[in-house]
Design a protein around this motif. Structure first.
Motif, PDB file in Angstrom:
ATOM      1  N   ASP A  98       0.831  -1.199   0.000  1.00  0.00           N
ATOM      2  CA  ASP A  98       0.000   0.000   0.000  1.00  0.00           C
ATOM      3  C   ASP A  98       0.872   1.257   0.000  1.00  0.00           C
ATOM      4  OD1 ASP A  98      -2.029   1.840   0.265  1.00  0.00           O
ATOM      5  OD2 ASP A  98      -2.364   1.443   2.397  1.00  0.00           O
ATOM      6  N   PRO A  99       0.938   2.001  -1.114  1.00  0.00           N
ATOM      7  CA  PRO A  99       0.299   1.696  -2.388  1.00  0.00           C
ATOM      8  C   PRO A  99       1.244   0.942  -3.328  1.00  0.00           C
ATOM      9  CG  PRO A  99       1.195   3.907  -2.459  1.00  0.00           C
ATOM     10  CD  PRO A  99       1.524   3.367  -1.091  1.00  0.00           C
ATOM     11  N   ILE A 100       0.680   0.335  -4.361  1.00  0.00           N
ATOM     12  CA  ILE A 100       1.475  -0.172  -5.475  1.00  0.00           C
ATOM     13  C   ILE A 100       2.046   1.050  -6.195  1.00  0.00           C
ATOM     14  CG2 ILE A 100       1.440  -1.440  -7.650  1.00  0.00           C
ATOM     15  CD1 ILE A 100       0.862  -3.320  -5.432  1.00  0.00           C
ATOM     16  N   THR A 101       3.349   1.092  -6.397  1.00  0.00           N
ATOM     17  CA  THR A 101       3.968   2.254  -7.053  1.00  0.00           C
ATOM     18  C   THR A 101       4.177   1.996  -8.545  1.00  0.00           C
ATOM     19  OG1 THR A 101       6.143   1.422  -6.387  1.00  0.00           O
ATOM     20  CG2 THR A 101       5.110   3.056  -4.965  1.00  0.00           C
ATOM     21  N   ARG A 102       4.712   3.007  -9.218  1.00  0.00           N
ATOM     22  CA  ARG A 102       4.864   3.019 -10.677  1.00  0.00           C
ATOM     23  C   ARG A 102       3.517   2.804 -11.379  1.00  0.00           C
ATOM     24  NH1 ARG A 102       8.380  -1.191 -12.121  1.00  0.00           N
ATOM     25  NH2 ARG A 102       9.252  -1.518 -10.059  1.00  0.00           N
ATOM     26  N   ILE A 103       2.482   3.405 -10.833  1.00  0.00           N
ATOM     27  CA  ILE A 103       1.172   3.466 -11.480  1.00  0.00           C
ATOM     28  C   ILE A 103       0.620   4.866 -11.225  1.00  0.00           C
ATOM     29  CG2 ILE A 103       0.735   1.007 -11.094  1.00  0.00           C
ATOM     30  CD1 ILE A 103      -1.288   1.872  -8.897  1.00  0.00           C
ATOM     31  N   GLU A 104      -0.545   5.145 -11.767  1.00  0.00           N
ATOM     32  CA  GLU A 104      -1.236   6.404 -11.506  1.00  0.00           C
ATOM     33  C   GLU A 104      -2.267   6.166 -10.409  1.00  0.00           C
ATOM     34  OE1 GLU A 104      -2.605  10.374 -11.847  1.00  0.00           O
ATOM     35  OE2 GLU A 104      -0.770   9.382 -12.468  1.00  0.00           O
ATOM     36  N   GLY A 105      -2.111   6.867  -9.278  1.00  0.00           N
ATOM     37  CA  GLY A 105      -3.097   6.754  -8.210  1.00  0.00           C
ATOM     38  C   GLY A 105      -2.669   5.802  -7.108  1.00  0.00           C
ATOM     39  N   HIS A 106      -3.580   5.533  -6.184  1.00  0.00           N
ATOM     40  CA  HIS A 106      -3.282   4.764  -4.976  1.00  0.00           C
ATOM     41  C   HIS A 106      -4.050   3.441  -4.986  1.00  0.00           C
ATOM     42  CE1 HIS A 106      -1.728   8.631  -3.849  1.00  0.00           C
ATOM     43  NE2 HIS A 106      -1.204   8.137  -2.746  1.00  0.00           N
ATOM     44  N   LEU A 107      -3.318   2.366  -5.275  1.00  0.00           N
ATOM     45  CA  LEU A 107      -3.871   1.015  -5.257  1.00  0.00           C
ATOM     46  C   LEU A 107      -3.283   0.247  -4.086  1.00  0.00           C
ATOM     47  CD1 LEU A 107      -5.308  -1.504  -6.455  1.00  0.00           C
ATOM     48  CD2 LEU A 107      -3.280  -1.830  -7.906  1.00  0.00           C
ATOM     49  N   ARG A 108      -4.135  -0.341  -3.289  1.00  0.00           N
ATOM     50  CA  ARG A 108      -3.712  -1.230  -2.198  1.00  0.00           C
ATOM     51  C   ARG A 108      -4.069  -2.656  -2.589  1.00  0.00           C
ATOM     52  NH1 ARG A 108      -5.966  -1.212   4.121  1.00  0.00           N
ATOM     53  NH2 ARG A 108      -5.531  -3.421   4.533  1.00  0.00           N
ATOM     54  N   VAL A 109      -3.132  -3.563  -2.365  1.00  0.00           N
ATOM     55  CA  VAL A 109      -3.386  -4.976  -2.621  1.00  0.00           C
ATOM     56  C   VAL A 109      -3.068  -5.766  -1.366  1.00  0.00           C
ATOM     57  CG1 VAL A 109      -2.643  -7.020  -3.899  1.00  0.00           C
ATOM     58  CG2 VAL A 109      -3.007  -4.887  -5.114  1.00  0.00           C
ATOM     59  N   ASP A 110      -4.018  -6.577  -0.932  1.00  0.00           N
ATOM     60  CA  ASP A 110      -3.821  -7.493   0.186  1.00  0.00           C
ATOM     61  C   ASP A 110      -3.858  -8.924  -0.334  1.00  0.00           C
ATOM     62  OD1 ASP A 110      -4.644  -6.221   3.302  1.00  0.00           O
ATOM     63  OD2 ASP A 110      -4.634  -4.969   1.509  1.00  0.00           O
ATOM     64  N   CYS A 111      -2.946  -9.750   0.145  1.00  0.00           N
ATOM     65  CA  CYS A 111      -2.909 -11.153  -0.251  1.00  0.00           C
ATOM     66  C   CYS A 111      -2.678 -12.026   0.971  1.00  0.00           C
ATOM     67  CB  CYS A 111      -1.768 -11.431  -1.237  1.00  0.00           C
ATOM     68  SG  CYS A 111      -1.875 -10.575  -2.798  1.00  0.00           S
ATOM     69  N   TRP A 155      -7.293  -9.273  -2.342  1.00  0.00           N
ATOM     70  CA  TRP A 155      -8.199  -8.130  -2.349  1.00  0.00           C
ATOM     71  C   TRP A 155      -7.495  -6.960  -3.029  1.00  0.00           C
ATOM     72  CZ3 TRP A 155      -7.200 -11.290   1.729  1.00  0.00           C
ATOM     73  CH2 TRP A 155      -8.264 -11.922   2.353  1.00  0.00           C
ATOM     74  N   ALA A 156      -8.145  -6.295  -3.949  1.00  0.00           N
ATOM     75  CA  ALA A 156      -7.615  -5.078  -4.566  1.00  0.00           C
ATOM     76  C   ALA A 156      -8.515  -3.918  -4.154  1.00  0.00           C
ATOM     77  CB  ALA A 156      -7.579  -5.193  -6.084  1.00  0.00           C
ATOM     78  N   SER A 157      -7.909  -2.845  -3.678  1.00  0.00           N
ATOM     79  CA  SER A 157      -8.693  -1.738  -3.126  1.00  0.00           C
ATOM     80  C   SER A 157      -8.230  -0.400  -3.670  1.00  0.00           C
ATOM     81  CB  SER A 157      -8.566  -1.734  -1.599  1.00  0.00           C
ATOM     82  OG  SER A 157      -9.174  -0.574  -1.052  1.00  0.00           O
ATOM     83  N   GLY A 158      -9.170   0.396  -4.149  1.00  0.00           N
ATOM     84  CA  GLY A 158      -8.896   1.780  -4.504  1.00  0.00           C
ATOM     85  C   GLY A 158      -8.971   2.634  -3.257  1.00  0.00           C
ATOM     86  N   GLN A 159      -7.897   3.366  -2.968  1.00  0.00           N
ATOM     87  CA  GLN A 159      -7.794   4.079  -1.702  1.00  0.00           C
ATOM     88  C   GLN A 159      -8.125   5.572  -1.818  1.00  0.00           C
ATOM     89  OE1 GLN A 159      -6.653   2.660   1.649  1.00  0.00           O
ATOM     90  NE2 GLN A 159      -7.845   1.205   0.439  1.00  0.00           N
ATOM     91  N   MET A 160      -8.815   5.940  -2.893  1.00  0.00           N
ATOM     92  CA  MET A 160      -9.253   7.334  -3.052  1.00  0.00           C
ATOM     93  C   MET A 160     -10.705   7.331  -3.524  1.00  0.00           C
ATOM     94  SD  MET A 160      -5.938   8.917  -5.048  1.00  0.00           S
ATOM     95  CE  MET A 160      -6.139   7.799  -6.439  1.00  0.00           C
ATOM     96  N   TRP A 161     -11.377   8.422  -3.293  1.00  0.00           N
ATOM     97  CA  TRP A 161     -12.772   8.558  -3.730  1.00  0.00           C
ATOM     98  C   TRP A 161     -12.848   9.483  -4.930  1.00  0.00           C
ATOM     99  CZ3 TRP A 161     -16.277  12.968  -2.571  1.00  0.00           C
ATOM    100  CH2 TRP A 161     -17.561  12.774  -3.095  1.00  0.00           C
TER     101      TRP A 161
END
Length: 567
Positions: free
Chosen positions: A8-21, A32-38
């Motif tokens: 959290d977050p996955i980098t080298r992308i656009e925006g804030h992606l959290r991944v739980d495994c 689980w893949a989660s968008g951390q912005m509204w």
């Protein structure tokens, strides 16, 4: 015992992606893949003039600006049943084509290649052996011993300074890194060369769009590029010829560097053709319209179910009821108020209701789209497979070229089923890049031919009725099928929804508990080191996530910028 990994977050992308495994026995067993912005753009647009919507929607993202601009004006034009002059179609097509070529080059080299390329290992390479390797793959003139020796010195300067800069935060020496030093040096050198070629093709967007990012030239009804060869303040012959030159300069880099590099990485990481399959229902839209009504296209699109080409159903127009009626969004597992079930975008609601993280409940700001109640994967892989199934000649040619090259390097036959994978998404993006580049040249020719006939029209003025009208716009954006949906009443926007590629791929579980494309692709993925989950990042990067397009809110209280947790 299962371990819980949170990136959290996955980098080298656009925006804030959290991944739980959850990892058990060295493999992912839950994800689980989660968008951390509204994303609240829909609320901002309510009550606005529909002709202004494209200006706002471009601000959804700093990368996908042209995609949202073009899709937004198509949405309003669809509601008005407004025809678009051919010149405007060709100019828009060239903008979107150049933008996508730029995006695909950047994605492979600058956002995801470092998941497979070990920069530190490249320092051990022999530049002469590297040149021999590269020259065996193509006759690219910048594959000389001197080119590789110079690049190696630049890399060494980074490493010796202790400040890796653009190459920082990499998992160098990770056991999943398998390329020999010469292959690493070749790819790293091409990384540096790609910086120049992505810049050149992006000039096409800037010239036609007046600037980039956030182009200024589109409008509901066409484009604002006046065509007059006698005025330097308009789209002149000189500018059009320069655009042709730029398109030509980038072509060799794609065919002699990008394609061979992807093939080499694919062959040397052949095991990754069996990892990252996930959802294999594929959805894509036709694009690059070549008539005024949006019924004829240079590039086809449609829907494939369960990876079976025999199920391919084309989407035939920008007003195809088959597509229009099939899309719904669920909020059952998203941080929004949940009503009676999934809603069609025309009736979509954006009412935030945060509950904190719930493994079996709500855990993302992203909604969950479905197509006729089924999960779908969108993106270059979906696009290439649909065009292949539709019989698009150049797509079939380049898919064959890539698979044959990978097979030759690997020393074993690699078939089309390998495309349904993490490495397959990279291969498909490279195929799409070269197909788009070829079509970019074709669109330039079509524009010149139409101007040569004496047609200089670029705009049809829209007229809004007082009664309610509805419309949607679609576009095959770099990350996949993008759609905007609008309800317009009394000339004002009453409701607006954007169903974007990353929403399709990253949305949480659906009403029946089915996983998203991201989550499904992670299942059974190997993880060699839970403290350095490179394999998870590889698969996520293969989709080229754009979380800014899916969500828009950040936590201002947390000071953490990047973390990996293992529980």
């Amino acid at each position: 015992m299962a371990q819980r990994i949170t990136v959290d977050p996955i980098t080298r992308i656009e925006g804030h992606l959290r991944v739980d495994c959850e990892v058990d026995g060295g493999k992912v067993t839950k994800a689980w893949a989660s968008g951390q912005m509204w994303r609240g753009i829909e609320l901002i647009l309510q009550g606005k003039d529909p002709r202004d919507a494209w200006v706002f929607t471009q601000r959804i993202c700093g990368v996908c600006t042209t995609s949202h601009a073009i899709t937004s004006v198509r949405t309003v034009e669809n509601a008005l049943k407004l025809e678009i002059p051919l010149n405007a179609q060709y100019i828009r097509n060239m903008i979107q084509g150049a933008h996508a070529v730029h995006d695909h080059i950047v994605h492979f080299y600058h956002l995801s290649a470092l998941d497979f390329v070990d920069i530190v290992s490249a320092l051990k390479a022999d530049p002469a052996a590297t040149a021999k390797l590269a020259q065996s793959l193509s006759d690219w003139p910048n594959n000389s011993v001197a080119d590789f020796a110079t690049a190696q010195k630049r890399l060494a300067a980074f490493v010796n300074s202790g400040q890796l800069g653009i190459f920082g935060s990499g998992y160098w020496g990770h056991p999943a890194m398998k390329l020999p030093p010469e292959a690493n040096l070749m790819a790293a050198t091409h990384y540096l060369q790609a910086l120049d070629y992505q810049r050149r093709i992006n000039k096409v967007v800037a010239i036609l769009g007046s600037k980039t990012p956030h182009i200024q030239n589109v409008a509901v009804g066409g484009v604002t590029n006046p065509i007059n060869f006698d005025s330097q303040s308009t789209l002149t012959l000189e500018k059009l010829m320069y655009i042709k030159t730029l398109i030509g300069e980038v072509g060799d880099f794609i065919t002699k560097v990008y394609i061979p590099d992807v093939c080499a990485v694919g062959a040397l990481y052949a095991d990754w053709t069996a990892i990252g399959r996930g959802v294999v229902n594929y959805l894509t839209t036709p694009d690059m319209p070549i008539d005024t009504k949006g019924t004829k296209f240079a590039l086809p699109g449609g829907y494939i179910e369960n990876a079976d080409f025999a199920t391919f159903k084309p989407i035939t127009s920008f007003s195809d009821p088959y597509f229009e009626q099939g899309v719904k969004e669920s909020t059952k597992h998203s941080w929004y108020e949940t009503g009676s079930g999934p809603l069609h975008p025309y009736k979509g609601e954006t009412k935030p209701q945060y509950t904190d993280w719930q493994d079996d409940g709500k855990y993302s700001w992203i909604k969950t789209p479905t197509f006729y109640d089924k999960r779908a994967q969108v993106g270059p892989l979906a696009n290439v497979l649909a065009m292949y199934a539709a019989g698009h000649a150049r797509t079939k040619f380049w898919v064959g070229e890539v698979l044959n090259t990978v097979s030759a390097i690997a020393g074993a036959k690699v078939g089309a089923d390998a495309l349904h994978s993490t490495i397959g998404r990279h291969a498909a993006r490279a195929v799409r890049c070269v197909v788009l580049h070829e079509e970019l040249s074709n669109q330039w020719n079509l524009l010149m031919e139409n101007i040569g006939k004496g047609d200089t029209t670029t705009f049809n003025k829209p007229v809004f009725p007082k009664e309610e009208i509805r419309g949607y716009g679609v576009h095959e954006a770099p990350r996949g099928m993008l759609s905007h949906w609008a309800v317009i009443k009394n000339g004002k926007i009453e409701n607006y929804q954007a169903v974007v590629p990353t929403t399709w791929n990253a949305g949480p579980r659906d009403e029946k508990g089915n996983l998203s494309a991201y989550e499904a692709a992670l299942m059974d993925s190997p993880v060699a080191d839970a403290e350095q989950p490179l394999e998870v990042i590889r698969t996520m990067h293969s989709f080229d996530p754009c979380l800014a397009c899916a969500v828009h809110l950040t936590d201002t209280e947390s000071k953490s910028t990047y973390q990996v947790k293992v529980a």
